[in-house]
Design a protein around this motif. Sequence first.
Motif, PDB file in Angstrom:
ATOM      1  N   GLU A 150       0.843  -1.195   0.000  1.00  0.00           N
ATOM      2  CA  GLU A 150       0.000   0.000   0.000  1.00  0.00           C
ATOM      3  C   GLU A 150       0.875   1.241   0.000  1.00  0.00           C
ATOM      4  O   GLU A 150       1.945   1.260   0.632  1.00  0.00           O
ATOM      5  N   ILE A 151       0.414   2.284  -0.667  1.00  0.00           N
ATOM      6  CA  ILE A 151       1.157   3.543  -0.723  1.00  0.00           C
ATOM      7  C   ILE A 151       0.204   4.694  -0.432  1.00  0.00           C
ATOM      8  O   ILE A 151      -0.876   4.781  -1.028  1.00  0.00           O
ATOM      9  N   VAL A 152       0.609   5.573   0.484  1.00  0.00           N
ATOM     10  CA  VAL A 152      -0.205   6.743   0.827  1.00  0.00           C
ATOM     11  C   VAL A 152       0.694   7.967   0.933  1.00  0.00           C
ATOM     12  O   VAL A 152       1.758   7.913   1.560  1.00  0.00           O
ATOM     13  N   SER A 153       0.274   9.064   0.324  1.00  0.00           N
ATOM     14  CA  SER A 153       0.967  10.350   0.454  1.00  0.00           C
ATOM     15  C   SER A 153       0.077  11.322   1.193  1.00  0.00           C
ATOM     16  O   SER A 153      -1.143  11.322   1.004  1.00  0.00           O
ATOM     17  N   HIS A 154       0.694  12.161   2.008  1.00  0.00           N
ATOM     18  CA  HIS A 154      -0.087  13.151   2.760  1.00  0.00           C
ATOM     19  C   HIS A 154       0.754  14.405   2.982  1.00  0.00           C
ATOM     20  O   HIS A 154       1.993  14.356   2.942  1.00  0.00           O
ATOM     21  N   VAL A 155       0.083  15.503   3.200  1.00  0.00           N
ATOM     22  CA  VAL A 155       0.759  16.777   3.441  1.00  0.00           C
ATOM     23  C   VAL A 155       1.148  16.862   4.909  1.00  0.00           C
ATOM     24  O   VAL A 155       0.299  16.705   5.795  1.00  0.00           O
ATOM     25  N   VAL A 156       2.428  17.103   5.172  1.00  0.00           N
ATOM     26  CA  VAL A 156       2.893  17.196   6.561  1.00  0.00           C
ATOM     27  C   VAL A 156       3.309  18.616   6.939  1.00  0.00           C
ATOM     28  O   VAL A 156       3.518  18.901   8.118  1.00  0.00           O
ATOM     29  N   GLN A 157       3.416  19.500   5.951  1.00  0.00           N
ATOM     30  CA  GLN A 157       3.767  20.893   6.257  1.00  0.00           C
ATOM     31  C   GLN A 157       3.304  21.806   5.139  1.00  0.00           C
ATOM     32  O   GLN A 157       3.439  21.486   3.959  1.00  0.00           O
ATOM     33  N   ILE A 158       2.710  22.944   5.515  1.00  0.00           N
ATOM     34  CA  ILE A 158       2.408  24.035   4.596  1.00  0.00           C
ATOM     35  C   ILE A 158       2.949  25.308   5.238  1.00  0.00           C
ATOM     36  O   ILE A 158       2.575  25.638   6.364  1.00  0.00           O
ATOM     37  N   GLY A 159       3.829  26.008   4.534  1.00  0.00           N
ATOM     38  CA  GLY A 159       4.451  27.182   5.145  1.00  0.00           C
ATOM     39  C   GLY A 159       5.170  26.760   6.417  1.00  0.00           C
ATOM     40  O   GLY A 159       5.972  25.825   6.420  1.00  0.00           O
ATOM     41  N   ASN A 160       4.873  27.442   7.520  1.00  0.00           N
ATOM     42  CA  ASN A 160       5.502  27.085   8.796  1.00  0.00           C
ATOM     43  C   ASN A 160       4.589  26.239   9.687  1.00  0.00           C
ATOM     44  O   ASN A 160       4.878  26.022  10.854  1.00  0.00           O
ATOM     45  N   ILE A 161       3.494  25.737   9.125  1.00  0.00           N
ATOM     46  CA  ILE A 161       2.560  24.905   9.891  1.00  0.00           C
ATOM     47  C   ILE A 161       2.899  23.440   9.676  1.00  0.00           C
ATOM     48  O   ILE A 161       2.844  22.934   8.546  1.00  0.00           O
ATOM     49  N   GLN A 162       3.256  22.752  10.765  1.00  0.00           N
ATOM     50  CA  GLN A 162       3.668  21.362  10.687  1.00  0.00           C
ATOM     51  C   GLN A 162       2.614  20.455  11.319  1.00  0.00           C
ATOM     52  O   GLN A 162       2.069  20.762  12.384  1.00  0.00           O
ATOM     53  N   ALA A 163       2.349  19.340  10.656  1.00  0.00           N
ATOM     54  CA  ALA A 163       1.400  18.354  11.177  1.00  0.00           C
ATOM     55  C   ALA A 163       2.091  17.441  12.181  1.00  0.00           C
ATOM     56  O   ALA A 163       3.284  17.161  12.065  1.00  0.00           O
ATOM     57  N   LEU A 164       1.337  16.965  13.154  1.00  0.00           N
ATOM     58  CA  LEU A 164       1.857  15.987  14.105  1.00  0.00           C
ATOM     59  C   LEU A 164       1.836  14.601  13.447  1.00  0.00           C
ATOM     60  O   LEU A 164       0.951  14.291  12.649  1.00  0.00           O
ATOM     61  N   PRO A 165       2.803  13.751  13.793  1.00  0.00           N
ATOM     62  CA  PRO A 165       2.839  12.410  13.206  1.00  0.00           C
ATOM     63  C   PRO A 165       1.573  11.622  13.536  1.00  0.00           C
ATOM     64  O   PRO A 165       1.005  11.767  14.622  1.00  0.00           O
ATOM     65  N   GLN A 166       1.149  10.786  12.592  1.00  0.00           N
ATOM     66  CA  GLN A 166      -0.045   9.962  12.760  1.00  0.00           C
ATOM     67  C   GLN A 166       0.254   8.531  12.339  1.00  0.00           C
ATOM     68  O   GLN A 166       1.178   8.272  11.575  1.00  0.00           O
TER      69      GLN A 166
END
Length: 366
Positions: A150-166
């Motif tokens: 399985e392969i999944v891509s996701h956005v982890v950062q836009i500008g200076n906003i960073q997502a927490l790991p999931q």
Amino acid sequence: MSNSIGEKFKITSFGSSHGVALGAIVDGCPANLELTQEDIQKELDKRKPGTSSVTTPRKEADEVQILSGIFEGKTDGTPITGVVFNKNQHSKDYSMFKSTPRPSHGDFGWMMKYGNYDYNGGGRGSGRVTIGHVIGGAIAKKLLKTQGIEIVSHVVQIGNIQALPQEFDTIKENIEKNPVRCADLKAAGEMEELILTKKQQGDSVGGIVETIATGVPQGLGEPVFERLDGDLARILMNIGAVKGVEIGLGFGVADKAGSQINDEYQIENDTITTKSNNSGGIIGGMSNGMPIVSRIAVKPTPSISKCQDSINLEKMENEKIEIKGRHDPCICPRVTAVAEASTAVILADHMIRSGFIHPTNLEKQN
């Protein structure tokens, strides 16, 4: 001009942003893979324009037509051709750029190298040509699924906003819940707000897209040239908006000690794994059975409506330009589909090359 990638599983991309059509020819897909037009359309829908306020308002259904390679619902071992016809071009928006290259676009390089350059929408240099990537990737993903990959891509950062790991399953579920395709729903809301603010200002913003592949067996890739991480980096860097690629911890290794980042081995439930995955599932150019993790740095969309400096190549004068037309304020949400597809193409190619997938007929699979 090179328009193909892959050794055993090869895609050849064709078409331009404002031309009649775009698409891909996929050669090397084994026969007897169940494949429908809907399998490809599902992936194209992830990258098509005009789906939300954070994408370009250009309305294109991006409906794929399969011209060859499928017989009675299965691949037949011959080249698979998928085509998408353009239906909503506004070429008049680009007439001023015939002799005036847009900043941070490929225009200038195309003009200098080829001379005869289709400047409408960036022509062959447009991000719209990634339709070919996604057609090839959709077929590769279906092929890999037969092997549990399985392969999944996701956005982890836009500008200076960073997502927490999931967790992987949470990522798969949550990216469908917001237009940014970010698995951290709180960060996704902040990212969407930032993108819309940049859009209102006539500007754009970049970010980081992460791709995770699970179920990949040990032993894909080669130890010197044609390394798995080298081939992944190559195809990901070939996505037009990408300016950097990381595998695993990537540039994070630079300020660490070996004792901090070495992936120590262990046997768990009769399976050899590593205690960490700082190498992103690839050691010595070969997969080690851990999830393969890559990240790409995606630049802000260069097409912005602010006044910018350029040159007029006919007059050889400095010139001010303002870019009109319909453009994404942030490319990252739509790039996720392209990153998934590109990763799938390389993994499918190496699965065939390494003998995990039969090269001609899936019914002969061991």
